[in-house]
Design a protein around this motif. Structure first.
Motif, PDB file in Angstrom:
ATOM      1  N   ALA A 404       1.024  -1.245   0.070  1.00  0.00           N
ATOM      2  CA  ALA A 404       0.055   0.020   0.127  1.00  0.00           C
ATOM      3  C   ALA A 404       0.944   1.233  -0.022  1.00  0.00           C
ATOM      4  O   ALA A 404       0.469   2.212  -0.778  1.00  0.00           O
ATOM      5  N   GLU A 405       1.746   1.219   0.869  1.00  0.00           N
ATOM      6  CA  GLU A 405       2.756   2.398   0.816  1.00  0.00           C
ATOM      7  C   GLU A 405       3.635   2.488  -0.269  1.00  0.00           C
ATOM      8  O   GLU A 405       3.618   3.645  -1.025  1.00  0.00           O
ATOM      9  N   GLN A 406       3.882   1.554  -1.159  1.00  0.00           N
ATOM     10  CA  GLN A 406       4.689   1.518  -2.511  1.00  0.00           C
ATOM     11  C   GLN A 406       3.563   2.464  -3.635  1.00  0.00           C
ATOM     12  O   GLN A 406       4.141   3.185  -3.988  1.00  0.00           O
ATOM     13  N   THR A 621       8.498 -13.386   3.525  1.00  0.00           N
ATOM     14  CA  THR A 621       7.772 -13.398   2.247  1.00  0.00           C
ATOM     15  C   THR A 621       6.989 -11.937   2.383  1.00  0.00           C
ATOM     16  O   THR A 621       6.185 -11.839   1.410  1.00  0.00           O
ATOM     17  N   VAL A 622       7.104 -11.029   3.254  1.00  0.00           N
ATOM     18  CA  VAL A 622       6.386  -9.909   3.019  1.00  0.00           C
ATOM     19  C   VAL A 622       6.647  -9.176   1.820  1.00  0.00           C
ATOM     20  O   VAL A 622       5.905  -8.305   1.405  1.00  0.00           O
ATOM     21  N   ILE A 623       7.824  -9.492   1.203  1.00  0.00           N
ATOM     22  CA  ILE A 623       8.012  -8.907  -0.144  1.00  0.00           C
ATOM     23  C   ILE A 623       7.528  -9.588  -1.166  1.00  0.00           C
ATOM     24  O   ILE A 623       7.813  -9.200  -2.447  1.00  0.00           O
ATOM     25  N   VAL A 627       6.214  -5.822  -4.650  1.00  0.00           N
ATOM     26  CA  VAL A 627       7.207  -5.314  -4.265  1.00  0.00           C
ATOM     27  C   VAL A 627       8.013  -4.889  -5.649  1.00  0.00           C
ATOM     28  O   VAL A 627       8.493  -5.652  -6.301  1.00  0.00           O
ATOM     29  N   ASP A 628       8.246  -3.244  -5.847  1.00  0.00           N
ATOM     30  CA  ASP A 628       8.999  -3.056  -7.206  1.00  0.00           C
ATOM     31  C   ASP A 628      10.231  -2.334  -7.047  1.00  0.00           C
ATOM     32  O   ASP A 628      10.197  -0.971  -6.884  1.00  0.00           O
ATOM     33  N   VAL A 629      11.382  -2.952  -7.105  1.00  0.00           N
ATOM     34  CA  VAL A 629      12.494  -2.033  -7.339  1.00  0.00           C
ATOM     35  C   VAL A 629      13.404  -2.505  -8.403  1.00  0.00           C
ATOM     36  O   VAL A 629      14.030  -3.610  -8.241  1.00  0.00           O
ATOM     37  N   PRO A 630      13.276  -1.893  -9.538  1.00  0.00           N
ATOM     38  CA  PRO A 630      13.729  -2.284 -10.762  1.00  0.00           C
ATOM     39  C   PRO A 630      15.341  -2.572 -10.772  1.00  0.00           C
ATOM     40  O   PRO A 630      15.887  -3.488 -11.353  1.00  0.00           O
ATOM     41  N   ASN A 631      16.097  -2.172  -9.876  1.00  0.00           N
ATOM     42  CA  ASN A 631      17.435  -2.127  -9.755  1.00  0.00           C
ATOM     43  C   ASN A 631      17.959  -3.608  -8.978  1.00  0.00           C
ATOM     44  O   ASN A 631      19.070  -3.935  -9.175  1.00  0.00           O
ATOM     45  N   ALA A 632      16.920  -4.136  -8.528  1.00  0.00           N
ATOM     46  CA  ALA A 632      17.345  -5.468  -7.571  1.00  0.00           C
ATOM     47  C   ALA A 632      17.371  -6.658  -8.881  1.00  0.00           C
ATOM     48  O   ALA A 632      16.624  -6.673  -9.674  1.00  0.00           O
ATOM     49  N   SER A 633      18.542  -7.315  -8.815  1.00  0.00           N
ATOM     50  CA  SER A 633      18.989  -8.243  -9.899  1.00  0.00           C
ATOM     51  C   SER A 633      18.922  -9.568  -9.343  1.00  0.00           C
ATOM     52  O   SER A 633      19.192 -10.715 -10.144  1.00  0.00           O
ATOM     53  N   VAL A 634      19.085  -9.881  -8.209  1.00  0.00           N
ATOM     54  CA  VAL A 634      19.207 -11.525  -7.673  1.00  0.00           C
ATOM     55  C   VAL A 634      18.332 -11.473  -6.540  1.00  0.00           C
ATOM     56  O   VAL A 634      17.902 -10.835  -5.617  1.00  0.00           O
ATOM     57  N   MET A 635      17.796 -12.565  -6.755  1.00  0.00           N
ATOM     58  CA  MET A 635      16.622 -13.209  -5.658  1.00  0.00           C
ATOM     59  C   MET A 635      16.805 -14.661  -5.315  1.00  0.00           C
ATOM     60  O   MET A 635      17.405 -15.374  -6.010  1.00  0.00           O
ATOM     61  N   ILE A 636      17.329 -14.595  -3.981  1.00  0.00           N
ATOM     62  CA  ILE A 636      17.854 -15.836  -3.289  1.00  0.00           C
ATOM     63  C   ILE A 636      16.575 -16.499  -2.413  1.00  0.00           C
ATOM     64  O   ILE A 636      16.187 -15.464  -1.634  1.00  0.00           O
ATOM     65  N   VAL A 637      16.224 -17.710  -2.819  1.00  0.00           N
ATOM     66  CA  VAL A 637      15.082 -18.082  -1.826  1.00  0.00           C
ATOM     67  C   VAL A 637      15.720 -19.220  -0.995  1.00  0.00           C
ATOM     68  O   VAL A 637      16.191 -20.213  -1.554  1.00  0.00           O
ATOM     69  N   ARG A 652       9.911 -14.581  -7.691  1.00  0.00           N
ATOM     70  CA  ARG A 652      11.174 -14.292  -8.791  1.00  0.00           C
ATOM     71  C   ARG A 652      10.833 -13.063  -9.315  1.00  0.00           C
ATOM     72  O   ARG A 652      11.503 -12.441  -9.910  1.00  0.00           O
ATOM     73  N   GLY A 653       9.173 -12.935  -9.369  1.00  0.00           N
ATOM     74  CA  GLY A 653       9.154 -11.827  -9.898  1.00  0.00           C
ATOM     75  C   GLY A 653       9.518 -10.321  -9.502  1.00  0.00           C
ATOM     76  O   GLY A 653       9.354  -9.090  -9.946  1.00  0.00           O
ATOM     77  N   ARG A 654      10.044 -10.654  -8.320  1.00  0.00           N
ATOM     78  CA  ARG A 654      10.618  -9.185  -7.525  1.00  0.00           C
ATOM     79  C   ARG A 654      12.035  -8.777  -8.491  1.00  0.00           C
ATOM     80  O   ARG A 654      12.426  -7.527  -8.146  1.00  0.00           O
TER      81      ARG A 654
END
Ligand code: ADP
Ligand code: MG
Length: 767
Positions: A404-406, A621-623, A627-637, A652-654
């Protein structure tokens, strides 16, 4: 004299109808069990019809039982066996200290015709009552006792014979009446009940020959144990109940011409046969839920749902909304002037569809589907602008405060040059501030209100709400619209979801919504590279993170958060965060975010990540959504095996939101198990959310895919959405066929009456 026995007789009254060995206490217990199984609040409403909806989990052909000589390694089969010798031996249980003990109970038995070497059936016995239970089993499995058991037979090398391990003896094994003349080891009734409950093996071997013929020498249904009622007991009860009902006690629910067209058997026959399959249909058809009885009842399940949904939809299109929306050239130009980029073709098409709804008299009820990152937000914003241009308020609801904040941040920025006032209203606003916002909202001073679902739950009133947008719908359930309407609002509603919903589900749960799909990604995206890593590959993970951060990118590290052990998991994420910060990535800035943080702290962490001040964000998993931060390029789960596929796809869509190449690394210590491997492998193979959702549906079922309780999914008694998808469309067509005839047709009006009286569809409530 009790009233005539019928499908509507409460189970609570069943003892009045003279069933063998069935008294008032059992009626009561059975009513409780059936009510709780079907989610009925009041056990007194559990009826014979409900009881008959408790279906066998499988069937056994006891008229032609398998023989030991038929067995092959790994074969699933049920065998009728006679005990030769049985007993228990204790095994060391490293984890227990003295009090509880672990036994293996082992039965050596032959088939009546002695077609092969005696086989071994065994299972574990443990817990506080283990000694009593073992003693009880020893009595039950005396030499010569007969039983039927089912499972996957394996070859036992040491003994050179077949062996079967049971996980739940109560479900997988059934004692048979002992052959006449045999000294049966009838357990003493006094001691029996306690142990009976502990182990759940049916002891009620009455020796009544009338009952014996129900259980042997024929095809029999096997039920899952229901409370203390064993499969065998349920079989006896259902057999007796069916005998009490004549065919005319099952009023036919489907029109005769429909049954003829679809070649469906009558209801009475179907209900009887689904419990006790006739000898002339291959039993495999029953096990695969494709018998004539199954087909009839599956069709019926789907038919009512389809009818209910079509009715709801028809009702909505006849309503008129309180707003009047015009979209002239000037308005469109003004909207165009705030857009930060050129819309994709798919976005433009959906905007058109939405505009058409906005201009119509009937309230919009549209589902906007689009894979993660396909750009749904801007479409929603356009709809909001169009509504505000006409002088109405709009609301945007998100599933989490972070989201909502975003949204509020972005929309404020995009609308900065317009006269519209955008405000955030979430549950965590302070009392005074919140009240101020509420007053402004009621006065119409806030034009776009962004919030969590607190927006519709709390005492919020709008001056003239024209459009409600609900983001990430699967988090909400389907009742929002009803809630809005209950509060006197009948605005246009746009729900958005990034969980691509398989068609079968869209039709059943969202069937009363119109659907738009954004099936195209904004230009300039590079596909995300997904890899599954085991523990031993951590160094590679670390290297990739370092490389990417040095190149100016940002990284998410996500830990699972399961509700039951929330605290422990939280510690996990926090501890890992401290470890990564202090030991591993000392040169980088590492941040932490989880759902239990104070909203202000969460917002601050998010702000710092968006601003690039945090390079590695450790998070729960709150994110997950939005959540949309285009500069993020790695998602580690981490512990990727604990997530559902659709959830992993969301995570992964983050990343992959900018032009640079992105990575999604799924870490698992569970790489060896085939299920984990298969599931995670799918993630590596495809980026297509629809493919993933179909797979998820197949592997985990609709409840899991959509979030169990909130899904609003109708409950089916026989049908299974995954297994029986192929029959949905046919049922829907038939429902449409009758509705098109209109309520003047007596057939149609009868069908409508029936569906309205069925609480499952909530049609009565909707009005
Ligand atoms: P989602 O559908 O997952 O909600 P968003 O609306 O958050 O996706 O959009 C994802 C990203 O793509 C955002 O950074 C957004 O600004 C950008 N975007 C959306 N549409 C376009 C477009 N037509 N051209 C370029 N970028 C776009
Ligand atoms: Mg979104």
């Amino acid at each position: 004299m009790p009233p005539p026995f019928s499908l509507h007789t409460p189970i609570e009254e069943l003892h009045n109808y003279r069933l063998a060995r069935f008294g008032q206490t059992l009626s009561h217990k059975l009513a409780l069990e059936v009510a709780s199984h079907f989610g009925k609040k009041d056990y007194r409403n559990a009826t014979i019809e409900d009881l008959l909806s408790y279906l066998p989990m499988r069937y056994e052909d006891r008229s032609n039982p398998s023989h030991i000589s038929d067995l092959t390694v790994g074969m699933e089969a049920s065998l009728e066996l006679v005990v030769k010798i049985a007993g228990a031996f204790q095994v060391k249980n490293r984890r227990s200290y003295g009090r509880s003990s672990l036994f293996i109970f082992e039965v050596t038995a032959t088939d009546p015709d002695k077609t092969g070497r005696p086989v071994v059936v065994w299972w574990f016995v443990s817990g506080r009552h283990a000694h009593d239970i073992v003693a009880y089993y020893t009595k039950r499995f005396a030499r010569g006792a007969r039983f039927v058991t089912f499972g996957r037979w394996e070859w036992d090398k040491r003994r050179a014979t077949f062996a079967l391990k049971l996980n739940k003896p109560a479900d997988e094994l059934e004692m048979l009446p002992t052959a006449p003349g045999h000294e049966s080891a009838d357990a003493d009734k006094a001691g029996e009940n306690k142990t009976d409950e502990a182990i759940g093996l049916d002891a009620g071997d009455s020796g009544d020959p009338a009952l014996a013929v129900i259980h042997t020498g024929r095809r029999v249904p096997i039920y899952r144990k229901l409370g203390e009622f064993s499969s065998k007991r349920i079989r006896e009860i259902i057999h007796a109940v069916l005998a009490l009902l004549s065919d005319s006690a099952f009023p036919e629910t489907l029109p005769a011409d429909l049954r003829q067209r679809k070649k469906l058997i009558g209801r009475a026959t179907a209900v009887r046969q689904i419990h006790f399959p006739p000898e002339d249909t291959p039993l495999a058809q029953y096990d695969q839920a494709r018998s004539p009885a199954h087909l009839r009842l599956i069709f019926e399940d789907f038919f009512w749902v389809a009818l209910g949904i079509s009715l709801k939809r028809g009702k909505r299109t006849k309503e008129t909304k309180g707003t009047l929306i015009k979209l002239d050239q000037a308005t469109k130009l003004r909207i165009g002037s705030v857009l930060p980029f050129k819309l994709t073709d798919a976005q433009r098409r959906t905007v058109k569809e939405i505009f058409k709804d906005l201009k119509s008299d009937a309230p919009m009820n549209r589902l906007l589907q689009g894979d993660v990152g396909s750009g749904k937000t801007i479409v929603a914003l356009i709809a909001m602008l169009a509504t505000m241009e006409n002088g109405y308020q709009t609301a945007l609801m998100a599933p989490t405060e972070i989201l909502a904040e975003q949204h509020a941040r972005n929309i404020k920025r995009l609308l900065a040059k317009t006269p519209y006032r955008v405000e955030l209203l979430t549950g965590s606003l302070r009392g005074a501030e919140k009240r101020k916002r509420q007053v402004e909202l009621a006065a119409g001073d806030i034009h776009a209100c962004i919030g969590t679902h607190a927006l519709i739950q709390e005492a919020v009133s709008f001056k003239n709400l024209g459009l409600a947008v609900i983001d990430e719908q699967h988090r909400f359930g389907v009742m929002q619209r009803a809630e809005l309407r209950a509060r006197g609002l009948n605005p246009d509603v746009l729900v958005m979801t990034a969980t691509p919903i398989p068609r079968s589900l869209t039709m059943t749960i969202y069937g009363d919504l119109d659907v738009s799909v954004i099936d195209e990604m904004p230009p300039g995206r590079t596909p995300i590279e997904t890899r599954v890593f085991g523990e031993e590959q951590r160094p590679e993970v670390k290297k990739l993170i370092s490389t990417e951060v040095r190149a100016g990118r940002q990284v998410y590290v996500v830990y699972p958060l399961v509700e039951e052990s929330e605290k422990m998991d939280l510690k996990d994420a926090t501890r890992r965060y401290e470890y990564l910060r202090d030991q591993v990535f000392t040169k980088f800035s590492v941040g932490l975010m989880h759902g239990k943080m104070k909203p202000a702290d969460k917002e601050e962490a998010m702000r710092r990540f968006v601003a690039g001040e945090i390079q590695i964000l450790v998070s729960t998993t709150v994110i997950e959504v939005g959540v949309d931060v285009p500069n993020a390029s790695v998602m580690i789960v981490e512990h990727a095996e604990r997530f559902g596929l659709s959830q992993l796809h969301q995570l992964r869509g983050r990343v992959g939101r900018g032009a640079d190449k992105s990575y999604c690394l799924l870490l698992t210590s569970d790489k060896k198990t085939s299920v984990a491997n298969e599931r995670l492998g799918i993630m590596a193979q495809t980026n297509d959310g629809f493919v993933i959702a179909e797979k998820d549906l197949e592997l985990r079922g609709p409840g899991e895919l959509l979030g169990t309780r909130q899904s609003g999914l109708p409950e089916f008694r026989v049908a299974n959405l995954v297994r029986d998808q192929q029959f949905l469309e046919g049922a829907r067509k038939e429902a449409e066929f009758y509705l098109e005839k209109g309520e003047k047709s007596p057939e149609t009006s009868k069908l409508i009456q029936r569906v309205k009286s069925d609480a499952r569809f909530g049609l009565a409530a909707v009005g």
